[in-house]
Design a protein around this motif. Structure first.
Motif, PDB file in Angstrom:
ATOM      1  N   ARG A  95       0.850  -1.190   0.000  1.00  0.00           N
ATOM      2  CA  ARG A  95       0.000   0.000   0.000  1.00  0.00           C
ATOM      3  C   ARG A  95       0.884   1.237   0.000  1.00  0.00           C
ATOM      4  NH1 ARG A  95      -4.305   0.005   4.465  1.00  0.00           N
ATOM      5  NH2 ARG A  95      -4.850   1.870   3.334  1.00  0.00           N
ATOM      6  N   THR A  96       0.392   2.289  -0.605  1.00  0.00           N
ATOM      7  CA  THR A  96       1.126   3.546  -0.679  1.00  0.00           C
ATOM      8  C   THR A  96       0.364   4.618   0.066  1.00  0.00           C
ATOM      9  OG1 THR A  96       1.949   2.942  -2.856  1.00  0.00           O
ATOM     10  CG2 THR A  96       2.072   5.253  -2.262  1.00  0.00           C
ATOM     11  N   PHE A  97       1.079   5.398   0.860  1.00  0.00           N
ATOM     12  CA  PHE A  97       0.483   6.512   1.567  1.00  0.00           C
ATOM     13  C   PHE A  97       1.205   7.784   1.132  1.00  0.00           C
ATOM     14  CE2 PHE A  97      -0.061   2.822   4.264  1.00  0.00           C
ATOM     15  CZ  PHE A  97      -1.413   2.870   4.534  1.00  0.00           C
ATOM     16  N   VAL A  98       0.443   8.806   0.821  1.00  0.00           N
ATOM     17  CA  VAL A  98       1.015  10.095   0.464  1.00  0.00           C
ATOM     18  C   VAL A  98       0.623  11.061   1.570  1.00  0.00           C
ATOM     19  CG1 VAL A  98       1.050  11.961  -1.225  1.00  0.00           C
ATOM     20  CG2 VAL A  98       0.831   9.578  -2.000  1.00  0.00           C
ATOM     21  N   GLU A  99       1.617  11.623   2.221  1.00  0.00           N
ATOM     22  CA  GLU A  99       1.390  12.544   3.330  1.00  0.00           C
ATOM     23  C   GLU A  99       1.867  13.933   2.950  1.00  0.00           C
ATOM     24  OE1 GLU A  99      -0.062  11.903   6.233  1.00  0.00           O
ATOM     25  OE2 GLU A  99      -0.306   9.772   5.851  1.00  0.00           O
ATOM     26  N   ALA A 100       1.164  14.929   3.428  1.00  0.00           N
ATOM     27  CA  ALA A 100       1.588  16.311   3.217  1.00  0.00           C
ATOM     28  C   ALA A 100       2.849  16.562   4.030  1.00  0.00           C
ATOM     29  CB  ALA A 100       0.486  17.264   3.656  1.00  0.00           C
ATOM     30  N   CYS A 101       3.749  17.334   3.475  1.00  0.00           N
ATOM     31  CA  CYS A 101       4.981  17.668   4.184  1.00  0.00           C
ATOM     32  C   CYS A 101       5.064  19.172   4.383  1.00  0.00           C
ATOM     33  CB  CYS A 101       6.197  17.201   3.394  1.00  0.00           C
ATOM     34  SG  CYS A 101       6.355  15.418   3.329  1.00  0.00           S
ATOM     35  N   THR A 102       5.531  19.529   5.530  1.00  0.00           N
ATOM     36  CA  THR A 102       5.745  20.928   5.870  1.00  0.00           C
ATOM     37  C   THR A 102       7.196  21.070   6.307  1.00  0.00           C
ATOM     38  OG1 THR A 102       4.913  22.750   7.207  1.00  0.00           O
ATOM     39  CG2 THR A 102       5.019  20.608   8.275  1.00  0.00           C
ATOM     40  N   ARG A 103       7.695  22.245   6.252  1.00  0.00           N
ATOM     41  CA  ARG A 103       9.078  22.506   6.675  1.00  0.00           C
ATOM     42  C   ARG A 103       9.084  23.062   8.094  1.00  0.00           C
ATOM     43  NH1 ARG A 103      11.189  19.427   3.360  1.00  0.00           N
ATOM     44  NH2 ARG A 103      10.980  19.935   1.175  1.00  0.00           N
ATOM     45  N   LYS A 104      10.021  22.565   8.892  1.00  0.00           N
ATOM     46  CA  LYS A 104      10.127  23.023  10.277  1.00  0.00           C
ATOM     47  C   LYS A 104      10.437  24.509  10.346  1.00  0.00           C
ATOM     48  CE  LYS A 104      14.821  21.261  10.491  1.00  0.00           C
ATOM     49  NZ  LYS A 104      15.063  20.017   9.832  1.00  0.00           N
ATOM     50  N   GLU A 105      11.079  25.052   9.314  1.00  0.00           N
ATOM     51  CA  GLU A 105      11.393  26.482   9.292  1.00  0.00           C
ATOM     52  C   GLU A 105      10.125  27.337   9.353  1.00  0.00           C
ATOM     53  OE1 GLU A 105      14.751  24.205   7.744  1.00  0.00           O
ATOM     54  OE2 GLU A 105      12.678  24.304   7.018  1.00  0.00           O
ATOM     55  N   LYS A 106       9.040  26.869   8.738  1.00  0.00           N
ATOM     56  CA  LYS A 106       7.786  27.612   8.772  1.00  0.00           C
ATOM     57  C   LYS A 106       7.267  27.720  10.214  1.00  0.00           C
ATOM     58  CE  LYS A 106       4.374  29.898   7.196  1.00  0.00           C
ATOM     59  NZ  LYS A 106       4.560  31.301   6.853  1.00  0.00           N
ATOM     60  N   PHE A 107       7.363  26.640  10.964  1.00  0.00           N
ATOM     61  CA  PHE A 107       6.962  26.652  12.367  1.00  0.00           C
ATOM     62  C   PHE A 107       7.767  27.701  13.131  1.00  0.00           C
ATOM     63  CE2 PHE A 107       7.519  25.353  16.761  1.00  0.00           C
ATOM     64  CZ  PHE A 107       6.224  25.066  17.166  1.00  0.00           C
ATOM     65  N   TRP A 108       9.092  27.692  12.942  1.00  0.00           N
ATOM     66  CA  TRP A 108       9.937  28.620  13.683  1.00  0.00           C
ATOM     67  C   TRP A 108       9.710  30.066  13.232  1.00  0.00           C
ATOM     68  CZ3 TRP A 108      10.886  26.756  18.016  1.00  0.00           C
ATOM     69  CH2 TRP A 108      11.228  25.415  18.187  1.00  0.00           C
ATOM     70  N   GLU A 109       9.317  30.285  11.981  1.00  0.00           N
ATOM     71  CA  GLU A 109       8.947  31.633  11.524  1.00  0.00           C
ATOM     72  C   GLU A 109       7.730  32.132  12.310  1.00  0.00           C
ATOM     73  OE1 GLU A 109       8.247  31.789   7.285  1.00  0.00           O
ATOM     74  OE2 GLU A 109      10.209  30.884   6.875  1.00  0.00           O
ATOM     75  N   ILE A 110       6.761  31.260  12.481  1.00  0.00           N
ATOM     76  CA  ILE A 110       5.558  31.624  13.243  1.00  0.00           C
ATOM     77  C   ILE A 110       5.920  31.941  14.680  1.00  0.00           C
ATOM     78  CG2 ILE A 110       3.338  30.762  14.111  1.00  0.00           C
ATOM     79  CD1 ILE A 110       3.236  29.097  11.423  1.00  0.00           C
ATOM     80  N   VAL A 111       6.785  31.129  15.277  1.00  0.00           N
ATOM     81  CA  VAL A 111       7.224  31.377  16.655  1.00  0.00           C
ATOM     82  C   VAL A 111       7.925  32.737  16.746  1.00  0.00           C
ATOM     83  CG1 VAL A 111       8.829  30.608  18.473  1.00  0.00           C
ATOM     84  CG2 VAL A 111       7.347  28.946  17.311  1.00  0.00           C
ATOM     85  N   ALA A 112       8.783  33.044  15.777  1.00  0.00           N
ATOM     86  CA  ALA A 112       9.534  34.306  15.803  1.00  0.00           C
ATOM     87  C   ALA A 112       8.619  35.523  15.640  1.00  0.00           C
ATOM     88  CB  ALA A 112      10.595  34.301  14.701  1.00  0.00           C
TER      89      ALA A 112
END
Length: 175
Positions: free
Chosen positions: A19-36
């Motif tokens: 079976r194949t699963f396709v998951e959305a990927c996000t970059r951790k840098e975006k999270f840290w931008e929000i924190v900043a």
């Protein structure tokens, strides 16, 4: 994402019996931008598939594997709250879990102060990486191989087209 997974399901199952699963990927840098960009944090939620089979962050994977041995869970949800907005978001251990999530093994959500008061929630599903790939119809038209209604592509032709599409996706994701 769902279309890609649906398109891959049958050819992969037929050829490789997996079976194949396709998951959305996000970059951790975006999270840290929000924190900043914010001063107040009310809630941090980390959803982690437990444990994964990929070569992701080893500390996070080992911690989740130990929990799996103990509890037999499929997913771990870590929710941290502070009603006054004084929640701390320390680089460690949050960075380990973000790296794990970045590999498609979970999701994050962070609630901060809103621009005009109140609260605003940011999530990894709102900050996914996207790529554009040419559609199969465009590929067959541009190659001069447009099929008539009575013609059916052979399994080999489908495999080649699928392989070309996957190669294109891998190349673009790598960039």
């Amino acid at each position: 994402m769902r279309s890609l997974q649906a398109g891959l399901r049958e050819p992969i199952m037929a050829t490789f019996n997996h079976r194949t699963f396709v998951e959305a990927c996000t970059r951790k840098e975006k999270f840290w931008e929000i924190v900043a960009e914010h001063k107040r944090f009310y809630k941090l939620e980390l959803r982690l598939i437990s444990p994964n089979i990929l070569e992701t962050n080893l500390r996070a994977r080992d911690a989740l594997a130990a929990m799996k041995d103990l509890f037999q869970q499929d997913q771990v949800v870590i929710t941290l709250n502070n009603e006054s907005g004084d929640l701390m978001v320390p680089k460690m251990p949050v960075a380990d879990y973000l790296e794990y999530i970045e590999e498609g093994e979970g999701a994050w959500a962070l609630t901060t102060e809103g621009q005009q008061g109140g609260k605003k929630t940011y999530s990894s599903s709102d900050n996914i990486d996207t790529i554009a790939v040419s559609a199969l119809e465009e590929r067959s038209t541009s190659e001069g191989n447009q099929l008539g209604f009575s013609e059916m592509p052979s399994t080999r032709d489908n495999y080649t087209s699928d392989a070309e599409m996957i190669a294109e996706i891998i190349q673009k994701v790598g960039k």
